[in-house]
Design an enzyme around this catalytic site. Structure first.
Site: not given
Lengths: 276, 276
Positions: B173, B175
């Site tokens: 992921t 960020f």
């Protein structure tokens, strides 16, 4: 006679889309997942599938983009439906009794501001909008409500607590028809293509150039991560015209020179928008 | 001393991202929603927000793309985290006792094949991965499990029933860090831009040309439906370089001629990937 599979339960928006596309008296077949819709449409006989592919507020149904790539089906049609979502519960249940709201994740996303105002209510993802209405009826849940279509309220005998709980009323979903065979040539067609570009500078610009330089209109572009290759992308394009147009054949050949993967998902007539 | 807001509860992946970016001893502040993270980062004081923006399997966190557009914050940094998801429950609970699985919708999406194999289990969307672990601890739920990080299992004293239930282990992921002020100039920067093109033929191709013709590398493109204008799109681009580079200034000016909206979301150093 064709049989049309859709994900969900009777009363689902996909069932309505199937009827809008094939006529009200067509046989439809509910399936528990999109994967099963793809599987049914791939089977023998006059089998089709109808799937939602994008919503005008919430964006694309990514799972179906991924499934399109993993199956060898052709897109042969589309239709756009106005989506109206209502909060519904068993007769006699008031909104104060509602501790949990069930619906499909896309529908929940479309009602987020409304759900946030229902302080402290549990928001539960369910496989289908109509399915959540059915569950409330079958399990006699007097502590819960569903978000679904007016038709689902009717099918499962639920009472509408709040009408049009979707956050924006410009709410349309585009559905695709899937088939084992290609669509017939028709006027006013569009073509869906998926491709992955080589990792070279200006690759996407050059790829789009294969269409733009031939004055082929781009209707939509969508990028999806390439599974197993972090931060590389697949592109899904919709363009104006059919794969039987010579300039589209040339554009796709050109695109192939620049890409590691090109697949035509189908050429099909541009769909109507149904307001209901 | 800076304070970093993130969505979720202690043990969330976003908290880990905040520590990776600002150091282990930085003060972090959990918030119940992304909207509140944006609000906190917009307030006075040395306040920042950390939000997930895309996952390498599941795609983008659309809500955050929409929030980026609605707020005046700058992206000032990024980091990529390897995501490992585990199924966890109270000590003594076996997988046969689990009737419901709670987690964030993105995490549930990443574990879909696993969840499908847990026949008939109820899949419940929760606002946060770590929050679902916390709820199981606080409500002493012996009929439910959470999908969350190893750190969340530790923080809330849960036992791991199945390790790495995510469908694909290339699971990362990305960020972003949000701030009221722009990032300082640094080597190896990237820039995030959002724009909407005029409805003219070849519009997107021409728009990308403003970068490609200046040999500015495109790192990512994402389209989002324009709310209230069905079937029109906003485009989110990541390009190589900083808004202080003269050729990027020129490209953005060029883009403006072709667009109805252009906004720079920030220039920031290209982030590291953390394997954990």
């Amino acid at each position: 006679m064709p049989i049309i599979a859709y994900q969900g339960e009777p009363g689902a928006f996909s069932e309505k889309a199937a009827h809008a596309l094939f006529g009200k008296r067509t046989t439809t077949k509910p399936k528990p997942s999109f994967k099963e819709v793809f599987r049914f449409a791939s089977g023998s006989g006059s089998h089709y599938g109808v799937i939602p592919i994008e919503n005008s507020l919430f964006g694309s149904v990514h799972e179906n983009y991924d499934l399109l790539l993993r199956h060898k089906l052709h897109i042969v049609g589309e239709v756009k439906l106005r989506i109206q979502l209502h909060l519904m519960a068993l007769p006699g249940v008031s909104i104060r009794n509602v501790k949990a709201v069930y619906s499909h994740p896309q529908a929940l996303g479309q009602c987020e501001p409304f759900l946030r105002r229902m302080n402290g209510v549990e928001v539960v993802a369910y496989y289908d909008t109509a399915g959540s209405a059915k569950m409330i009826r079958e399990q006699k849940r007097s502590d819960a409500a569903a978000i679904a279509s007016a038709q689902a309220a009717q099918v499962y005998g639920l009472r509408t607590l709040r009408r049009n709980v979707e956050s924006n009323h410009h709410n349309y979903t585009r559905f695709l028809v899937l088939s084992k065979s290609r669509a017939q040539l028709a006027p006013n067609m569009k073509t869906s293509v998926v491709f992955a570009v080589r990792n070279i500078p200006g690759a996407l610009f050059k790829a789009l150039g294969s269409f733009a330089l031939r004055e082929i209109n781009l209707l939509k572009i969508e990028s999806r991560p390439l599974v197993g290759k972090p931060w590389q992308y697949l592109f899904y394009l919709d363009i104006e015209g059919s794969v039987r147009d010579p300039h589209i054949v040339a554009a796709l050949k050109h695109l192939q020179e620049l890409s590691t993967l090109v697949r035509v998902l189908g050429s099909y007539p541009v769909g109507k928008t149904i307001q209901t």
